[in-house]
Design a protein around this motif. Structure first.
Motif, PDB file in Angstrom:
ATOM      1  N   LEU A 374       0.855  -1.183   0.000  1.00 52.59           N
ATOM      2  CA  LEU A 374       0.000   0.000   0.000  1.00 52.59           C
ATOM      3  C   LEU A 374       0.894   1.238   0.000  1.00 52.59           C
ATOM      4  O   LEU A 374       1.767   1.372   0.863  1.00 52.59           O
ATOM      5  CB  LEU A 374      -0.898  -0.011   1.241  1.00 52.59           C
ATOM      6  CG  LEU A 374      -1.923   1.119   1.285  1.00 52.59           C
ATOM      7  CD1 LEU A 374      -3.006   0.917   0.218  1.00 52.59           C
ATOM      8  CD2 LEU A 374      -2.562   1.220   2.668  1.00 52.59           C
ATOM      9  N   VAL A 375       0.676   2.127  -0.963  1.00 46.92           N
ATOM     10  CA  VAL A 375       1.520   3.327  -1.070  1.00 46.92           C
ATOM     11  C   VAL A 375       0.657   4.582  -1.193  1.00 46.92           C
ATOM     12  O   VAL A 375      -0.536   4.510  -1.515  1.00 46.92           O
ATOM     13  CB  VAL A 375       2.477   3.244  -2.298  1.00 46.92           C
ATOM     14  CG1 VAL A 375       3.428   2.064  -2.170  1.00 46.92           C
ATOM     15  CG2 VAL A 375       1.701   3.176  -3.616  1.00 46.92           C
ATOM     16  N   THR A 376       1.284   5.728  -0.953  1.00 46.75           N
ATOM     17  CA  THR A 376       0.574   7.000  -1.104  1.00 46.75           C
ATOM     18  C   THR A 376       0.363   7.291  -2.592  1.00 46.75           C
ATOM     19  O   THR A 376       1.194   6.959  -3.427  1.00 46.75           O
ATOM     20  CB  THR A 376       1.374   8.165  -0.480  1.00 46.75           C
ATOM     21  OG1 THR A 376       2.608   8.314  -1.202  1.00 46.75           O
ATOM     22  CG2 THR A 376       1.702   7.885   0.989  1.00 46.75           C
ATOM     23  N   ASN A 377      -0.775   7.925  -2.895  1.00 47.14           N
ATOM     24  CA  ASN A 377      -1.085   8.201  -4.304  1.00 47.14           C
ATOM     25  C   ASN A 377      -1.840   9.515  -4.462  1.00 47.14           C
ATOM     26  O   ASN A 377      -2.550   9.716  -5.441  1.00 47.14           O
ATOM     27  CB  ASN A 377      -1.919   7.042  -4.874  1.00 47.14           C
ATOM     28  CG  ASN A 377      -2.016   7.073  -6.381  1.00 47.14           C
ATOM     29  OD1 ASN A 377      -1.033   7.361  -7.050  1.00 47.14           O
ATOM     30  ND2 ASN A 377      -3.201   6.813  -6.908  1.00 47.14           N
ATOM     31  N   GLY A 378      -1.735  10.410  -3.458  1.00 46.22           N
ATOM     32  CA  GLY A 378      -2.444  11.686  -3.536  1.00 46.22           C
ATOM     33  C   GLY A 378      -1.952  12.601  -2.436  1.00 46.22           C
ATOM     34  O   GLY A 378      -1.089  12.220  -1.635  1.00 46.22           O
ATOM     35  N   GLY A 379      -2.515  13.815  -2.422  1.00 47.02           N
ATOM     36  CA  GLY A 379      -2.133  14.779  -1.389  1.00 47.02           C
ATOM     37  C   GLY A 379      -2.720  14.397  -0.046  1.00 47.02           C
ATOM     38  O   GLY A 379      -2.027  14.301   0.958  1.00 47.02           O
ATOM     39  N   ARG A 380      -4.038  14.196  -0.057  1.00 51.47           N
ATOM     40  CA  ARG A 380      -4.678  13.701   1.165  1.00 51.47           C
ATOM     41  C   ARG A 380      -4.688  12.180   1.056  1.00 51.47           C
ATOM     42  O   ARG A 380      -5.273  11.622   0.126  1.00 51.47           O
ATOM     43  CB  ARG A 380      -6.081  14.279   1.297  1.00 51.47           C
ATOM     44  CG  ARG A 380      -6.027  15.780   1.590  1.00 51.47           C
ATOM     45  CD  ARG A 380      -7.371  16.354   1.868  1.00 51.47           C
ATOM     46  NE  ARG A 380      -8.254  16.289   0.720  1.00 51.47           N
ATOM     47  CZ  ARG A 380      -9.555  16.541   0.767  1.00 51.47           C
ATOM     48  NH1 ARG A 380     -10.129  16.833   1.909  1.00 51.47           N
ATOM     49  NH2 ARG A 380     -10.289  16.483  -0.318  1.00 51.47           N
ATOM     50  N   VAL A 381      -4.054  11.502   1.981  1.00 50.73           N
ATOM     51  CA  VAL A 381      -3.798  10.069   1.842  1.00 50.73           C
ATOM     52  C   VAL A 381      -4.822   9.242   2.610  1.00 50.73           C
ATOM     53  O   VAL A 381      -5.441   8.322   2.066  1.00 50.73           O
ATOM     54  CB  VAL A 381      -2.357   9.743   2.313  1.00 50.73           C
ATOM     55  CG1 VAL A 381      -2.088   8.241   2.237  1.00 50.73           C
ATOM     56  CG2 VAL A 381      -1.345  10.509   1.454  1.00 50.73           C
ATOM     57  N   LEU A 382      -4.990   9.551   3.900  1.00 47.83           N
ATOM     58  CA  LEU A 382      -5.881   8.755   4.756  1.00 47.83           C
ATOM     59  C   LEU A 382      -6.747   9.682   5.597  1.00 47.83           C
ATOM     60  O   LEU A 382      -6.325  10.791   5.944  1.00 47.83           O
ATOM     61  CB  LEU A 382      -5.058   7.870   5.701  1.00 47.83           C
ATOM     62  CG  LEU A 382      -4.144   6.826   5.058  1.00 47.83           C
ATOM     63  CD1 LEU A 382      -3.224   6.215   6.123  1.00 47.83           C
ATOM     64  CD2 LEU A 382      -4.970   5.718   4.386  1.00 47.83           C
ATOM     65  N   ASN A 383      -7.941   9.218   5.936  1.00 50.41           N
ATOM     66  CA  ASN A 383      -8.815   9.921   6.878  1.00 50.41           C
ATOM     67  C   ASN A 383      -8.959   9.015   8.091  1.00 50.41           C
ATOM     68  O   ASN A 383      -9.713   8.038   8.053  1.00 50.41           O
ATOM     69  CB  ASN A 383     -10.204  10.168   6.277  1.00 50.41           C
ATOM     70  CG  ASN A 383     -10.178  10.875   4.929  1.00 50.41           C
ATOM     71  OD1 ASN A 383     -11.011  10.595   4.076  1.00 50.41           O
ATOM     72  ND2 ASN A 383      -9.225  11.773   4.719  1.00 50.41           N
ATOM     73  N   VAL A 384      -8.227   9.330   9.138  1.00 52.66           N
ATOM     74  CA  VAL A 384      -8.237   8.489  10.336  1.00 52.66           C
ATOM     75  C   VAL A 384      -9.397   8.955  11.211  1.00 52.66           C
ATOM     76  O   VAL A 384      -9.384  10.066  11.751  1.00 52.66           O
ATOM     77  CB  VAL A 384      -6.887   8.588  11.064  1.00 52.66           C
ATOM     78  CG1 VAL A 384      -6.877   7.664  12.272  1.00 52.66           C
ATOM     79  CG2 VAL A 384      -5.748   8.228  10.105  1.00 52.66           C
ATOM     80  N   THR A 385     -10.408   8.103  11.336  1.00 48.40           N
ATOM     81  CA  THR A 385     -11.718   8.513  11.832  1.00 48.40           C
ATOM     82  C   THR A 385     -12.055   7.772  13.114  1.00 48.40           C
ATOM     83  O   THR A 385     -11.838   6.557  13.201  1.00 48.40           O
ATOM     84  CB  THR A 385     -12.768   8.190  10.750  1.00 48.40           C
ATOM     85  OG1 THR A 385     -12.333   8.769   9.514  1.00 48.40           O
ATOM     86  CG2 THR A 385     -14.141   8.723  11.111  1.00 48.40           C
ATOM     87  N   ALA A 386     -12.587   8.488  14.103  1.00 45.52           N
ATOM     88  CA  ALA A 386     -12.930   7.828  15.370  1.00 45.52           C
ATOM     89  C   ALA A 386     -14.267   8.320  15.896  1.00 45.52           C
ATOM     90  O   ALA A 386     -14.554   9.517  15.871  1.00 45.52           O
ATOM     91  CB  ALA A 386     -11.843   8.088  16.413  1.00 45.52           C
ATOM     92  N   MET A 387     -15.067   7.372  16.376  1.00 48.64           N
ATOM     93  CA  MET A 387     -16.290   7.696  17.116  1.00 48.64           C
ATOM     94  C   MET A 387     -15.917   7.763  18.593  1.00 48.64           C
ATOM     95  O   MET A 387     -15.034   7.028  19.055  1.00 48.64           O
ATOM     96  CB  MET A 387     -17.330   6.582  16.938  1.00 48.64           C
ATOM     97  CG  MET A 387     -18.061   6.595  15.616  1.00 48.64           C
ATOM     98  SD  MET A 387     -19.262   7.939  15.511  1.00 48.64           S
ATOM     99  CE  MET A 387     -20.455   7.453  16.778  1.00 48.64           C
TER     100      MET A 387
END
Ligand code: AMP
Ligand code: GLY
Length: 428
Positions: A374-387
């Motif tokens: 799994l590699v980066t492919n954009g400016g915004r890479v991940l949305n780390v989301t928590a309830m």
């Protein structure tokens, strides 16, 4: 039921994740999707702008519902094309999507239907626009009429910046045809929030409020981005503000669209400024927000799929939406350099560990698989989301999860939801 989700960002991953929880769904396809979406769906290599290709795929596979993530295919008439072919697609027609794709249309619609928004004037000639801004108080806001990938708005603190923005748009073609007309708008002072409503053209079902963080760095500094984090609900949207948005903005907007002969179906994103004199519209978008969707959908207890179907079929009056208590927060992990130039192809590790933190879900925004990694492919890479039970515990879990994830050059804001936490602590 077979569902097709169009798009490849964090918003579309959140949609596919939520749709996958529906007992009504047998198969989800994503076009083109991303490696995170591949965990819930089969990704097919068709671009979100390839309407002919998408139409053929949906017809061949007998797709029951297509959910369109981004605005461009909506503005280009994908829902109209699907409808002509007897296919159901969630989202507005091209005529109705003008609420987002033409700011001049949106402003005229608001003026016609008495919807509170900033005072404005419309121009196609730079000299006329410059003469007008010289007669107006500062700051002043210059907006390209058409879709400009989020870059068409300048909030000018001084007259030179305003003149530059006008010349770039009208004389130098900085936004192509999208900038051939522009809106000069009164500056609204207040706190911004995003508000989502589902509608079948008549019935309106409010979803939730959220707030995103557009600046790249802590303390709302640095350049504008597509959004560095979000949380829901937004405390600035008190029950009173919520009612005012529904009654003074969303209802007259949707009723006006029906009366004017282009009924609006789908989700309406209202960007509001909560001012001292009440909520006023900053913008309408014809799609779900990104990254707000990533914090609104995890809070939704109801099955999303019947709601989306009802918007298409005109039966939304039979539905209501239930919510989980608590709050949801997402922290965007971005590539070093974003929103300017950044490298791609950096290996990403630690997502499994991040998702072992209670209440955490990691949505992929700009990732790819390369040689089994799994590699980066954009400016915004991940949305780390928590309830969490509240904003503070959701923030704590989200950052605990972020600390497990690594890629070269990664950066994120450390103060997501600071306004909500400040309020809780009694700060203004
Ligand atoms: P838009 O693309 O219309 O959402 O504008 C981008 C951003 O510019 C908004 O999210 C606001 O932060 C800011 N903005 C736009 N219009 C105004 C306004 N009339 N007054 C103050 N800020 C504005
Ligand atoms: N979060 C801003 C947008 O979706 O337009």
């Amino acid at each position: 039921m077979r569902i097709l989700v169009i798009g490849s960002g964090g918003r579309e991953h959140a949609l596919a994740w939520k749709i996958a929880q529906s007992p009504l769904v047998a198969q989800i396809y994503c076009a083109p999707g991303n490696p995170g979406m591949a965990g819930h769906a089969k990704c097919v290599d068709i671009a979100s702008g390839d309407i002919d290709g998408l139409l053929k795929f949906a017809a061949d596979r007998k797709i029951d519902l297509t959910v369109v993530g981004p605005e461009d295919p909506l503005a280009a008439g994908i829902v109209d094309r699907f409808a002509e072919a007897g296919l159901r697609a969630f989202g507005p027609s091209a005529a109705a999507a003008r609420l987002e794709s033409s700011k001049a249309f949106a402003k005229a619609h608001m003026a016609r239907h008495g919807i509170p928004t900033a005072a404005y004037a419309e121009f196609a000639n730079a000299d006329d626009a410059i003469e007008y801004v010289k007669s107006q108080p500062l700051p002043i806001v210059i907006k390209a009429d058409g879709l400009a990938a989020g870059k068409g708005v300048t909030v000018a603190q001084d007259i030179e910046t305003a003149i530059r923005a006008i010349r770039e748009s009208l004389d130098e073609g900085a936004f192509g045809d999208a900038g051939n007309r522009l809106i000069v708008e009164e500056f609204l002072d207040g706190e911004e929030a995003s508000f989502f409503s589902l509608t079948d053209g008549h019935t309106i079902v409010s979803l939730a409020s959220g707030q995103d963080h557009k600046r790249a760095f802590d303390g709302d500094t640095g350049p504008n981005t597509g959004g560095m984090g979000a949380y829901s609900p937004a405390p600035v949207v008190t029950p009173e503000v919520h009612r005012a948005i529904e009654e003074q903005i969303v209802r007259p907007c949707i009723e006006g669209m029906a009366r004017d002969g282009h009924p609006y179906r789908g989700v309406l994103y209202t960007g509001v400024m909560v001012t001292a004199s009440g909520p006023r519209v900053v913008e309408f978008n014809c799609r779900f927000g990104d990254p707000e969707t990533q914090v609104v959908l995890p809070r939704m207890k109801s099955d999303l799929v019947p709601l989306l179907l009802a918007c298409c079929d005109g039966t939304l009056d039979r539905h209501r939406v239930e919510w989980h208590g608590g709050a949801c927060v997402t922290v965007v992990m971005a590539s070093g350099g974003y929103p300017k130039a950044y490298a791609k192809g950096m290996e990403i590790t630690g997502i499994d560990a991040a998702e072992r933190v209670a209440g955490v879900q990691v949505f992929h925004a700009g990732t790819a698989m390369k040689g089994g990694r799994l590699v980066t492919n954009g400016g915004r890479v991940l949305n780390v989301t928590a309830m969490g039970s509240g904003v503070a515990s959701a923030v704590e879990s989200a950052y605990a999860a972020v600390s497990h994830i690594r890629f070269d050059g990664a950066f994120h804001r450390n103060d997501i939801a600071h306004r909500a936490l400040g309020r809780r602590n009694g700060c203004p």
